[in-house]
Motif scaffolding. Structure first.
Motif, PDB file in Angstrom:
ATOM      1  N   LYS A 111       0.824  -1.212   0.000  1.00  0.00           N
ATOM      2  CA  LYS A 111       0.000   0.000   0.000  1.00  0.00           C
ATOM      3  C   LYS A 111       0.858   1.262   0.000  1.00  0.00           C
ATOM      4  O   LYS A 111       0.646   2.177  -0.793  1.00  0.00           O
ATOM      5  N   PHE A 112       1.834   1.319   0.901  1.00  0.00           N
ATOM      6  CA  PHE A 112       2.701   2.492   0.971  1.00  0.00           C
ATOM      7  C   PHE A 112       3.533   2.654  -0.298  1.00  0.00           C
ATOM      8  O   PHE A 112       3.669   3.760  -0.832  1.00  0.00           O
ATOM      9  N   ALA A 113       4.100   1.536  -0.776  1.00  0.00           N
ATOM     10  CA  ALA A 113       4.937   1.602  -1.973  1.00  0.00           C
ATOM     11  C   ALA A 113       4.120   2.040  -3.190  1.00  0.00           C
ATOM     12  O   ALA A 113       4.578   2.839  -4.009  1.00  0.00           O
ATOM     13  N   ALA A 114       2.900   1.524  -3.303  1.00  0.00           N
ATOM     14  CA  ALA A 114       2.034   1.902  -4.421  1.00  0.00           C
ATOM     15  C   ALA A 114       1.672   3.378  -4.351  1.00  0.00           C
ATOM     16  O   ALA A 114       1.705   4.095  -5.363  1.00  0.00           O
ATOM     17  N   ILE A 134      -7.183  15.607  -5.218  1.00  0.00           N
ATOM     18  CA  ILE A 134      -7.721  14.599  -6.140  1.00  0.00           C
ATOM     19  C   ILE A 134      -6.681  13.520  -6.411  1.00  0.00           C
ATOM     20  O   ILE A 134      -6.981  12.319  -6.414  1.00  0.00           O
ATOM     21  N   VAL A 135      -5.435  13.941  -6.642  1.00  0.00           N
ATOM     22  CA  VAL A 135      -4.350  12.986  -6.882  1.00  0.00           C
ATOM     23  C   VAL A 135      -4.112  12.134  -5.648  1.00  0.00           C
ATOM     24  O   VAL A 135      -3.998  10.899  -5.730  1.00  0.00           O
ATOM     25  N   ASP A 136      -4.029  12.768  -4.483  1.00  0.00           N
ATOM     26  CA  ASP A 136      -3.763  12.025  -3.244  1.00  0.00           C
ATOM     27  C   ASP A 136      -4.875  11.030  -2.935  1.00  0.00           C
ATOM     28  O   ASP A 136      -4.606   9.876  -2.579  1.00  0.00           O
ATOM     29  N   PHE A 137      -6.130  11.449  -3.068  1.00  0.00           N
ATOM     30  CA  PHE A 137      -7.253  10.548  -2.785  1.00  0.00           C
ATOM     31  C   PHE A 137      -7.312   9.400  -3.798  1.00  0.00           C
ATOM     32  O   PHE A 137      -7.533   8.249  -3.429  1.00  0.00           O
ATOM     33  N   GLU A 203      -7.615   8.339   4.548  1.00  0.00           N
ATOM     34  CA  GLU A 203      -6.444   8.192   5.418  1.00  0.00           C
ATOM     35  C   GLU A 203      -5.193   8.802   4.775  1.00  0.00           C
ATOM     36  O   GLU A 203      -4.552   9.687   5.352  1.00  0.00           O
ATOM     37  N   PHE A 204      -4.862   8.349   3.584  1.00  0.00           N
ATOM     38  CA  PHE A 204      -3.676   8.846   2.894  1.00  0.00           C
ATOM     39  C   PHE A 204      -3.885  10.266   2.386  1.00  0.00           C
ATOM     40  O   PHE A 204      -2.987  11.105   2.464  1.00  0.00           O
ATOM     41  N   ALA A 235      -5.803  12.463  11.218  1.00  0.00           N
ATOM     42  CA  ALA A 235      -6.329  11.902   9.961  1.00  0.00           C
ATOM     43  C   ALA A 235      -6.988  10.550  10.211  1.00  0.00           C
ATOM     44  O   ALA A 235      -8.069  10.256   9.691  1.00  0.00           O
ATOM     45  N   GLY A 236      -6.356   9.716  11.048  1.00  0.00           N
ATOM     46  CA  GLY A 236      -6.916   8.399  11.347  1.00  0.00           C
ATOM     47  C   GLY A 236      -8.200   8.462  12.127  1.00  0.00           C
ATOM     48  O   GLY A 236      -9.147   7.711  11.856  1.00  0.00           O
TER      49      GLY A 236
END
Length: 329
Positions: A111-114, A134-137, A203-204, A235-236
């Motif tokens: 997940k983090f690497a992707a 938009i990019v982050d979500f 979250e991210f 955020a969490g």
């Protein structure tokens, strides 16, 4: 006398590419932040392992609260803790921790690497390092899809162990395969996607945006570890509360029997409708206190350790590169 002149034309053909070499190159080539894909996988695995190991007891309590699906049985966070300790002692709080680590560590690494790879790829294409929400979500959603194949079977087994459905992991897997078939390992996959795609987006996405906003407010390019941990926890907590009904639906689907008349729920919508009808609107937020209380420190550790791991790996590379440079007299 005829002269025959033969001309040789050499056609240059590229040697077939070695698939293993291509994979190794893609893993070891550094991204724009200086770390390569393998290092991002390591940082994600360390972060996930630390967060899961430290917060598993609270996750167990949340599952016990949500799995109590009888209107007459209303467990709160503290009553669920008391019941769990009374029935199984301290070890009961760590039921499923092994399988949780076995699923969450590789899933977190992916997940983090992707997410890092996708966001940096977009930033390089657009020429704008400060990517928007938009990019982050969107990258958060894609990151979860990438890790879901690994995560869902582990999550299924973890929750059934936490709910006391099986005495041990091996007997649980054997029972599922014998009575429900291999497909049952992905029971609740749709519910998990419905919960965790928006969850990972928030979250991210929120964490990334919170960092950018905070850096702009305090007018500095780098945050302290304490600031990163605080923003990760906020955020969490926000994300956890908003997605509690979806988490409840996933828990009910995963902890129900899946054969014959014992199958109580048909899907996510059916769970939400029946819970709202029998337990009221507040029933949709069963376990929200435990979930938020779990996710604030979990996400703080999750992002905090990830940031620290990235810094450690980057510093190690810089130190190694500096030591390798020839000394000039």
């Amino acid at each position: 006398m005829r002269c025959h002149i033969a001309t040789a034309v050499t056609v240059r053909t590229d040697a077939p590419r070695n698939p293993l070499r291509v994979v190794l190159k893609s893993i070891t080539n550094p991204l724009s932040d200086g770390l390569n894909l393998a290092e991002h996988l390591i940082a994600g695995a360390v972060a996930s392992g630390a967060a899961v190991a430290s917060m598993h007891p609270m996750d167990t309590i949340k599952t016990v609260v949500q799995a109590a699906n009888k209107p007459t049985v209303k467990l709160g966070t503290f009553s669920a803790l008391s019941t769990t300790l009374r029935q199984g002692g301290l070890p009961a709080l760590y039921k499923g921790v092994g399988i949780s680590l076995g699923g969450q560590v590789p899933a977190g690494a992916i997940k983090f690497a992707a997410f890092e790879t996708l966001t940096q790829f977009v930033a390089n294409i657009t020429g704008n390092k400060n990517t928007g929400p938009i990019v982050d979500f969107s990258c958060g959603a894609l990151a979860f899809l990438a890790c879901s194949v690994v995560l869902v079977p582990a999550e299924l087994m973890k929750q059934r162990l936490q709910a006391g459905m099986y005495p041990a992991f091996t007997s649980g897997v054997k029972t599922i395969l014998q009575t429900e078939g291999p497909k049952a390992l992905y029971t609740g996959y749709g519910a998990t996607l419905l919960r965790d795609v928006p969850y990972t987006m928030l979250e991210f996405g929120l964490y990334s945006q919170f960092k950018k906003i905070f850096r702009a407010v305090v007018n500095k390019s780098k945050l302290t570890p304490q600031e990163e941990i605080t923003l990760g926890g906020i955020a969490g907590g926000c994300t956890g509360f908003i997605t509690t009904p979806l988490d409840l639906a996933k828990t009910r689907l995963m902890t129900q029997a899946s054969s014959g008349s014992q199958r109580q729920y048909k899907g996510v919508i059916d769970v939400l409708a029946k819970v709202a009808q029998k337990e009221g609107f507040s029933g949709l937020f069963k376990g929200s206190t435990a979930r938020v209380a779990w996710l604030i420190p979990f996400t703080a550790v999750f992002f905090g350790v990830h940031e620290a791991s990235k810094r450690a790996l980057l510093n190690r590379k810089v130190t190694t590169a500096t030591a390798a440079k020839p000394k000039t007299s």
